[in-house]
Design a protein around this motif. Structure first.
Motif, PDB file in Angstrom:
ATOM      1  N   GLY A 249      -7.613  -8.874   1.830  1.00  0.00           N
ATOM      2  CA  GLY A 249      -6.645  -9.201   2.871  1.00  0.00           C
ATOM      3  C   GLY A 249      -5.519  -8.184   2.884  1.00  0.00           C
ATOM      4  N   GLU A 250      -4.333  -8.639   3.222  1.00  0.00           N
ATOM      5  CA  GLU A 250      -3.167  -7.755   3.316  1.00  0.00           C
ATOM      6  C   GLU A 250      -2.328  -7.750   2.042  1.00  0.00           C
ATOM      7  OE1 GLU A 250      -2.326  -5.746   5.967  1.00  0.00           O
ATOM      8  OE2 GLU A 250      -4.306  -6.311   6.732  1.00  0.00           O
ATOM      9  N   LYS A 251      -2.513  -8.725   1.144  1.00  0.00           N
ATOM     10  CA  LYS A 251      -1.571  -8.891   0.040  1.00  0.00           C
ATOM     11  C   LYS A 251      -2.141  -8.797  -1.366  1.00  0.00           C
ATOM     12  CE  LYS A 251       2.235  -9.590   2.352  1.00  0.00           C
ATOM     13  NZ  LYS A 251       3.362  -8.694   2.219  1.00  0.00           N
ATOM     14  N   TRP A 252      -3.434  -8.905  -1.568  1.00  0.00           N
ATOM     15  CA  TRP A 252      -3.984  -8.962  -2.928  1.00  0.00           C
ATOM     16  C   TRP A 252      -4.746  -7.689  -3.285  1.00  0.00           C
ATOM     17  CZ3 TRP A 252      -2.258 -12.450  -6.170  1.00  0.00           C
ATOM     18  CH2 TRP A 252      -1.692 -13.605  -5.653  1.00  0.00           C
ATOM     19  N   LEU A 253      -4.512  -7.216  -4.515  1.00  0.00           N
ATOM     20  CA  LEU A 253      -5.154  -6.005  -5.022  1.00  0.00           C
ATOM     21  C   LEU A 253      -5.644  -6.256  -6.458  1.00  0.00           C
ATOM     22  CD1 LEU A 253      -5.628  -3.014  -4.152  1.00  0.00           C
ATOM     23  CD2 LEU A 253      -3.514  -2.470  -5.343  1.00  0.00           C
ATOM     24  N   PRO A 254      -6.768  -6.994  -6.637  1.00  0.00           N
ATOM     25  CA  PRO A 254      -7.290  -7.209  -7.990  1.00  0.00           C
ATOM     26  C   PRO A 254      -7.907  -5.923  -8.533  1.00  0.00           C
ATOM     27  CG  PRO A 254      -8.740  -8.201  -6.370  1.00  0.00           C
ATOM     28  CD  PRO A 254      -7.557  -7.679  -5.624  1.00  0.00           C
ATOM     29  N   GLU A 255      -7.833  -5.766  -9.861  1.00  0.00           N
ATOM     30  CA  GLU A 255      -8.349  -4.542 -10.472  1.00  0.00           C
ATOM     31  C   GLU A 255      -8.990  -4.864 -11.818  1.00  0.00           C
ATOM     32  OE1 GLU A 255      -6.976   0.039 -10.726  1.00  0.00           O
ATOM     33  OE2 GLU A 255      -5.424  -1.411 -11.176  1.00  0.00           O
ATOM     34  N   PHE A 256     -10.174  -4.280 -12.060  1.00  0.00           N
ATOM     35  CA  PHE A 256     -10.850  -4.360 -13.349  1.00  0.00           C
ATOM     36  C   PHE A 256     -10.626  -3.037 -14.047  1.00  0.00           C
ATOM     37  CE2 PHE A 256     -14.659  -3.593 -15.975  1.00  0.00           C
ATOM     38  CZ  PHE A 256     -14.508  -4.651 -16.857  1.00  0.00           C
TER      39      PHE A 256
ATOM     40  N   TYR B 107      -0.223  -8.603  -6.537  1.00  0.00           N
ATOM     41  CA  TYR B 107       0.234  -9.079  -5.236  1.00  0.00           C
ATOM     42  C   TYR B 107       1.139  -8.015  -4.629  1.00  0.00           C
ATOM     43  CZ  TYR B 107       2.369 -11.981  -1.676  1.00  0.00           C
ATOM     44  OH  TYR B 107       2.815 -12.486  -0.475  1.00  0.00           O
ATOM     45  N   LEU B 108       0.814  -7.569  -3.413  1.00  0.00           N
ATOM     46  CA  LEU B 108       1.589  -6.525  -2.740  1.00  0.00           C
ATOM     47  C   LEU B 108       2.861  -7.121  -2.134  1.00  0.00           C
ATOM     48  CD1 LEU B 108      -1.357  -4.676  -0.958  1.00  0.00           C
ATOM     49  CD2 LEU B 108      -0.166  -3.992  -3.028  1.00  0.00           C
ATOM     50  N   ILE B 109       3.999  -6.769  -2.723  1.00  0.00           N
ATOM     51  CA  ILE B 109       5.294  -7.217  -2.211  1.00  0.00           C
ATOM     52  C   ILE B 109       5.640  -6.462  -0.946  1.00  0.00           C
ATOM     53  CG2 ILE B 109       7.764  -7.271  -2.684  1.00  0.00           C
ATOM     54  CD1 ILE B 109       7.055  -7.522  -5.628  1.00  0.00           C
ATOM     55  N   LYS B 110       5.376  -5.158  -0.962  1.00  0.00           N
ATOM     56  CA  LYS B 110       5.652  -4.297   0.182  1.00  0.00           C
ATOM     57  C   LYS B 110       4.424  -3.423   0.400  1.00  0.00           C
ATOM     58  CE  LYS B 110       8.839  -0.710   1.729  1.00  0.00           C
ATOM     59  NZ  LYS B 110       9.998   0.120   1.359  1.00  0.00           N
ATOM     60  N   SER B 111       3.938  -3.396   1.630  1.00  0.00           N
ATOM     61  CA  SER B 111       2.761  -2.589   1.929  1.00  0.00           C
ATOM     62  C   SER B 111       2.979  -1.866   3.248  1.00  0.00           C
ATOM     63  CB  SER B 111       1.518  -3.479   2.010  1.00  0.00           C
ATOM     64  OG  SER B 111       0.372  -2.694   2.210  1.00  0.00           O
ATOM     65  N   GLU B 112       3.278  -0.574   3.144  1.00  0.00           N
ATOM     66  CA  GLU B 112       3.448   0.273   4.308  1.00  0.00           C
ATOM     67  C   GLU B 112       2.329   1.308   4.300  1.00  0.00           C
ATOM     68  OE1 GLU B 112       7.382   1.853   3.960  1.00  0.00           O
ATOM     69  OE2 GLU B 112       8.332  -0.026   4.568  1.00  0.00           O
ATOM     70  N   GLU B 113       2.329   2.179   5.289  1.00  0.00           N
ATOM     71  CA  GLU B 113       1.263   3.170   5.395  1.00  0.00           C
ATOM     72  C   GLU B 113       1.182   4.066   4.160  1.00  0.00           C
ATOM     73  OE1 GLU B 113      -0.428   6.423   8.602  1.00  0.00           O
ATOM     74  OE2 GLU B 113       1.635   5.760   8.750  1.00  0.00           O
ATOM     75  N   SER B 114       2.328   4.501   3.633  1.00  0.00           N
ATOM     76  CA  SER B 114       2.350   5.433   2.502  1.00  0.00           C
ATOM     77  C   SER B 114       2.712   4.807   1.170  1.00  0.00           C
ATOM     78  CB  SER B 114       3.343   6.562   2.780  1.00  0.00           C
ATOM     79  OG  SER B 114       2.929   7.325   3.877  1.00  0.00           O
ATOM     80  N   THR B 115       3.254   3.604   1.158  1.00  0.00           N
ATOM     81  CA  THR B 115       3.786   3.022  -0.071  1.00  0.00           C
ATOM     82  C   THR B 115       3.346   1.572  -0.243  1.00  0.00           C
ATOM     83  OG1 THR B 115       5.752   4.391   0.227  1.00  0.00           O
ATOM     84  CG2 THR B 115       5.905   2.624  -1.377  1.00  0.00           C
ATOM     85  N   GLN B 116       2.958   1.232  -1.460  1.00  0.00           N
ATOM     86  CA  GLN B 116       2.674  -0.148  -1.830  1.00  0.00           C
ATOM     87  C   GLN B 116       3.465  -0.459  -3.103  1.00  0.00           C
ATOM     88  OE1 GLN B 116      -1.581   0.095  -2.423  1.00  0.00           O
ATOM     89  NE2 GLN B 116      -1.973  -0.863  -0.443  1.00  0.00           N
ATOM     90  N   ILE B 117       4.170  -1.577  -3.113  1.00  0.00           N
ATOM     91  CA  ILE B 117       4.867  -2.050  -4.306  1.00  0.00           C
ATOM     92  C   ILE B 117       4.233  -3.388  -4.673  1.00  0.00           C
ATOM     93  CG2 ILE B 117       7.068  -2.793  -5.270  1.00  0.00           C
ATOM     94  CD1 ILE B 117       8.423  -0.914  -3.222  1.00  0.00           C
TER      95      ILE B 117
END
Length: 137
Positions: A40-47, A66-76
């Motif tokens: 989706g737009e907010k979750w980034l699971p990683e193994f 969990y992506l607090i901020k997701s822009e074209e160039s930056t994800q926090i």
């Protein structure tokens, strides 16, 4: 057995979601490589699998970011997960992904992730590295 279950759960969730895949390398005193997918737009699971050590000392992690901020160039992001084998226990993550180029597939990242271990106590791990996303056209 826990390692196999972590890997199976991650692959099953990722395959069923038809999500965007990515790979990363984190450089630190406890370096590791990661395979991730964006749900989706907010979750980034990683193994994650530890590198630069003997096979019997490999560390395995599964984190849900969990992506607090997701822009074209930056994800926090912030997240939590578990680590098995060497320095096993809980992991709390916070980090930044930055994609500076026109095609937003290759980028850089920094992460701070305390490892909470019953025997060793708290280990604070900071890492930096590269990230590649297999973008859908």
């Amino acid at each position: 057995m826990k390692k196999v279950l972590f890997l199976f759960a991650f692959c099953t969730i990722s395959t069923l979601s038809f999500a965007q895949w990515g790979v990363s390398y984190h450089q630190s005193n406890l370096p590791f490589i990661g395979i991730n997918t964006q749900l989706g737009e907010k979750w980034l699971p990683e193994f994650r699998i530890g590198t630069d050590n003997y096979v019997e000392n490999l560390g395995f992690e599964l984190v849900a970011n969990y992506l607090i901020k997701s822009e074209e160039s930056t994800q926090i992001y912030v997240g939590a997960g578990a680590r098995a084998n060497i320095f096993g226990g809980a992991v709390i993550t916070s980090g930044i992904n930055y994609y500076p180029f026109n095609k937003k597939d290759f980028g850089f990242h920094m992460e701070a992730a305390p490892l909470i271990n019953v025997e060793s106590g708290l280990i604070f791990r900071g890492s930096f590295g590269i990230r590649y996303r297999f973008l859908k056209e």
